[in-house]
Design an enzyme around this catalytic site. Structure first.
Site, PDB file in Angstrom:
ATOM      1  N   GLY A  10      -2.825   3.366  -1.003  1.00  0.00           N
ATOM      2  CA  GLY A  10      -3.194   1.971  -1.212  1.00  0.00           C
ATOM      3  C   GLY A  10      -4.704   1.783  -1.140  1.00  0.00           C
ATOM      4  N   ASP A  63      -7.850  -1.558  -0.121  1.00  0.00           N
ATOM      5  CA  ASP A  63      -8.114  -2.933   0.319  1.00  0.00           C
ATOM      6  C   ASP A  63      -8.820  -3.742  -0.755  1.00  0.00           C
ATOM      7  OD1 ASP A  63      -7.084  -2.482   2.959  1.00  0.00           O
ATOM      8  OD2 ASP A  63      -8.848  -1.230   3.259  1.00  0.00           O
ATOM      9  N   LYS A 117     -11.493   1.050   1.311  1.00  0.00           N
ATOM     10  CA  LYS A 117     -10.277   1.465   1.993  1.00  0.00           C
ATOM     11  C   LYS A 117     -10.546   1.554   3.497  1.00  0.00           C
ATOM     12  CE  LYS A 117      -7.979   4.947   0.343  1.00  0.00           C
ATOM     13  NZ  LYS A 117      -6.700   4.383   0.782  1.00  0.00           N
ATOM     14  N   GLY A 118      -9.467   1.601   4.255  1.00  0.00           N
ATOM     15  CA  GLY A 118      -9.615   1.858   5.677  1.00  0.00           C
ATOM     16  C   GLY A 118      -9.334   0.692   6.597  1.00  0.00           C
ATOM     17  N   GLU A 141      -7.802   9.894   4.885  1.00  0.00           N
ATOM     18  CA  GLU A 141      -7.563   9.514   3.479  1.00  0.00           C
ATOM     19  C   GLU A 141      -8.656  10.104   2.589  1.00  0.00           C
ATOM     20  OE1 GLU A 141      -5.305   5.230   4.272  1.00  0.00           O
ATOM     21  OE2 GLU A 141      -7.403   5.203   3.692  1.00  0.00           O
ATOM     22  N   LYS A 190      -5.738  -7.409  -4.437  1.00  0.00           N
ATOM     23  CA  LYS A 190      -6.791  -6.466  -4.047  1.00  0.00           C
ATOM     24  C   LYS A 190      -7.938  -6.382  -5.060  1.00  0.00           C
ATOM     25  CE  LYS A 190      -4.338  -5.230  -0.445  1.00  0.00           C
ATOM     26  NZ  LYS A 190      -3.732  -3.959  -0.224  1.00  0.00           N
TER      27      LYS A 190
HETATM   28  C1  ABF Z   1      -4.558   2.316   3.204  1.00  0.00           C
HETATM   29  O1  ABF Z   1      -3.865   1.198   3.651  1.00  0.00           O
HETATM   30  C2  ABF Z   1      -5.933   1.978   3.451  1.00  0.00           C
HETATM   31  O2  ABF Z   1      -6.976   2.677   2.975  1.00  0.00           O
HETATM   32  C3  ABF Z   1      -6.011   0.537   3.225  1.00  0.00           C
HETATM   33  O3  ABF Z   1      -6.834   0.145   4.274  1.00  0.00           O
HETATM   34  C4  ABF Z   1      -4.644   0.049   3.483  1.00  0.00           C
HETATM   35  C5  ABF Z   1      -4.015  -0.833   2.461  1.00  0.00           C
HETATM   36  O4  ABF Z   1      -2.872  -1.291   3.076  1.00  0.00           O
HETATM   37  P1  ABF Z   1      -1.769  -2.158   2.415  1.00  0.00           P
HETATM   38  O5  ABF Z   1      -1.173  -1.357   1.318  1.00  0.00           O
HETATM   39  O6  ABF Z   1      -0.847  -2.396   3.565  1.00  0.00           O
HETATM   40  O7  ABF Z   1      -2.440  -3.409   1.951  1.00  0.00           O
HETATM   41  O8  ABF Z   1      -4.237   2.576   1.905  1.00  0.00           O
END
Ligand code: ABF
Length: 253
Positions: free
Chosen positions: A103, A105, A115-116, A124, A142
């Site tokens: 995934g 952010d 991300k993170g 990751e 996103k």
């Molecule tokens: C990971 O999960 C991360 O890098 C990112 O922070 C987060 C995204 O989470 P979600 O899919 O719950 O929105 O991929």
């Protein structure tokens, strides 16, 4: 390049009302179509990546996939994958990964990412950098026009030693962008800091104005002693699968 898949029509009377989780699952299922038996896979972290791991477990259990082996990007994902009987390995044993799915952010028009926010950025980044292909799965909330533009956190993993010193230095780097830096808390109502799987802290950066040059920003952050990793994932995604109310879009460069 963007390819749109419309599993349903918004004009149709019977168009389903999709929840955020439905959208995440749509993106996850589309990404898993790229998984072939025998692959070494990078397994992401977060609620969208969890749908990917679920689907892989399901396809393994029905025999539609076989002989895959996963490298989890967090302890959470490791536990989920193990509970689904997905065979696991490490980068030490398998330094070349065929495909990582994770995934994000924030996703900008160049397929650069923040991300993170789930706290797993270091593993990751290591896993995704070692992957021949990296598919990002996300719902359309996103999408941003510039990184840091969502007003939500851009995480930086720092060593615990003198974290405040580094928080101040990080904030100072981005004064011009109205940056506010905060130590991430464990989230259990206490004042305890959040501790990553690697035993470090996270400083979350909040920008009033999006970052103009992600590569320059990343370089400046990484140059600070005591910074372990930052959440800018630049030039890493090979494709981004975005699910929205009108269907699933696959964005590639
Ligand atoms: C990971 O999960 C991360 O890098 C990112 O922070 C987060 C995204 O989470 P979600 O899919 O719950 O929105 O991929």
């Amino acid at each position: 390049r963007t390819t749109t898949y419309k599993p349903f029509s918004i004009k149709s009377q019977s168009a389903p009302v999709l929840s955020q989780d439905d959208l995440k699952k749509l993106a996850a299922d589309k990404a898993v179509e790229s998984v072939k038996s025998g692959m070494v896979l990078g397994l992401g972290t977060g609620s969208t990546a969890a749908f990917v791991v679920d689907k892989l477990g399901q396809l393994l259990s029905t025999g539609e996939l076989s002989n895959i082996i996963g490298i989890p990007t967090s302890k959470r994902t490791q536990e989920q994958a193990a509970s689904l009987n997905i065979p696991l390995t490490t980068l030490d044993s398998h330094p070349h990964i065929d495909l990582a799915i994770d995934g994000a952010d924030e996703v900008d028009p160049n397929l650069d990412l923040v991300k993170g926010r789930g706290g797993a950025l270091l593993r990751e980044k290591m896993v995704e950098a070692a992957s021949s292909a990296f598919i990002v799965v996300a719902d359309d909330s996103k999408l941003v026009s510039g990184l840091g533009g969502s007003g939500l956190a851009m995480p930086v993993e720092v060593v615990q030693f003198c974290w405040k010193y580094n928080l101040v230095r990080l904030q100072g780097l981005f004064k011009d962008l109205g940056c506010d830096a905060k130590l991430r808390l464990a989230g259990d109502g206490s004042e305890k800091p959040y501790v990553t799987d690697n035993g470090n802290y996270i400083v979350d950066l909040y920008f009033k104005t999006p970052i103009k040059d992600g590569f320059a920003a990343g370089k400046e952050i990484s140059a600070l002693e005591g910074v372990v990793e930052h959440g800018l994932f630049l030039g890493m995604a090979t494709s981004v699968i975005i699910a929205g109310k009108t269907g699933v879009e696959v964005m590639t460069k």
